[in-house]
Design an enzyme around this catalytic site. Sequence first.
Site, PDB file in Angstrom:
ATOM      1  N   ASP A  99     176.389  47.551  37.205  1.00 52.14           N
ATOM      2  CA  ASP A  99     176.953  47.847  38.527  1.00 52.14           C
ATOM      3  C   ASP A  99     178.165  48.762  38.403  1.00 52.14           C
ATOM      4  OD1 ASP A  99     175.071  46.227  39.755  1.00 52.14           O
ATOM      5  OD2 ASP A  99     176.354  44.463  39.780  1.00 52.14           O
ATOM      6  N   ASN A 120     168.234  49.974  32.850  1.00 53.59           N
ATOM      7  CA  ASN A 120     168.659  49.579  31.508  1.00 53.59           C
ATOM      8  C   ASN A 120     167.443  49.666  30.575  1.00 53.59           C
ATOM      9  OD1 ASN A 120     167.149  47.124  31.736  1.00 53.59           O
ATOM     10  ND2 ASN A 120     168.922  46.087  32.648  1.00 53.59           N
ATOM     11  N   ARG A 121     167.666  49.394  29.317  1.00 57.62           N
ATOM     12  CA  ARG A 121     166.585  49.569  28.326  1.00 57.62           C
ATOM     13  C   ARG A 121     165.359  48.720  28.679  1.00 57.62           C
ATOM     14  NH1 ARG A 121     167.765  50.116  22.492  1.00 57.62           N
ATOM     15  NH2 ARG A 121     169.681  48.989  22.958  1.00 57.62           N
ATOM     16  N   GLU A 159     164.439  47.419  31.614  1.00 56.60           N
ATOM     17  CA  GLU A 159     163.802  47.886  32.841  1.00 56.60           C
ATOM     18  C   GLU A 159     162.979  49.146  32.598  1.00 56.60           C
ATOM     19  OE1 GLU A 159     167.238  46.230  35.948  1.00 56.60           O
ATOM     20  OE2 GLU A 159     167.367  48.244  35.076  1.00 56.60           O
TER      21      GLU A 159
END
Length: 334
Positions: free
Chosen positions: A274, A204-205, A207
């Site tokens: 997920d 994600n952004r 991470e």
Amino acid sequence: MLIQKVSEAQLKNKPKILVIGDLMIDRYIYGNSSRLSPEAPVPIVNIQNESITLGGAANVIQNLVSLGANVNVAGIIGNDNAGIQLIEHLEIDFLDTDLIVKDSTRVTTLKTRIMVGNHQLVRLDNEVTHPMAVELENELIEKIDDAVREADIVVLSDYNKGLLTESFTSRVIALATLYEKKVIVDPKGLDYRKYKGAFLIKPNRKELAEASKSENINSIEKLKNAASVIFDQTDVPYMVVTLSEQGMVLLSPDTHVELPVKATEVFDVTGAGDTVISCIAYFVSLGMDLEDACELANHAAAIVIRRLGAVTTTVEEILADLAQSVKQGVHLAH
């Protein structure tokens, strides 16, 4: 048309997907509160009921089962009651749990959330995150050999709980490469070099920013610059970056495709990541191209973020959402 492509692909096979990752139990305790404790300035919660759901990599598994995949699961748990509960929940869906190894040095990850109404009062985590022992790693590699060979695709669901160490991850990807299987990774941590050789990484952004040591990824150019750091580190051909209620971006070292969110309402983004990685794995394993798989995953994410909690969706719901978008004249990737 994309809907027809999916229908034709589903008729051909039921994909076999191996999920290797950090398995967790999510426990929710629901109650009400009307007064503070006389012992400390904290609310007193009168417990009404509680529920147990699967979390972490186990939620990816639930998503894949809901889509209709034939799923195999590998991981480690503790020799405890939470581990027993996790196995029981997986077996409800008739999943084979033979590749789940018990580690006597750790507890099964258990996250307990105290809920008052829709408000989370506190979360209690019971977990051990040290890297698994070399002996356990060797045992697990030996166990998963046949499963990797027989799988259509391998998913690594990393929550940084001690399973997907640099050594184990590299060995899994090497095994998948030997059998010519694609590996899709939901990453965690600050060093993505352990995923070298994978087919796709889906951060994600936040991470991505942490792993690339970038700040404030608030534009497509900054996102591409951050992604280039990871491409250089890992040599992966593709990356999908999820942007919560803003959708996602599919990138290669030379190109990118922006996929805006399809949801008209956003209630809860819990578990949407997920859902995205599950859908990409499922549709790619059906033989669909990656951009189509991401388009379908984007519709799946739109469905689950309109609902509360970590929920799953089905291919039928995804196609219905896609058809509704077509009806409304939304431009779709074909």
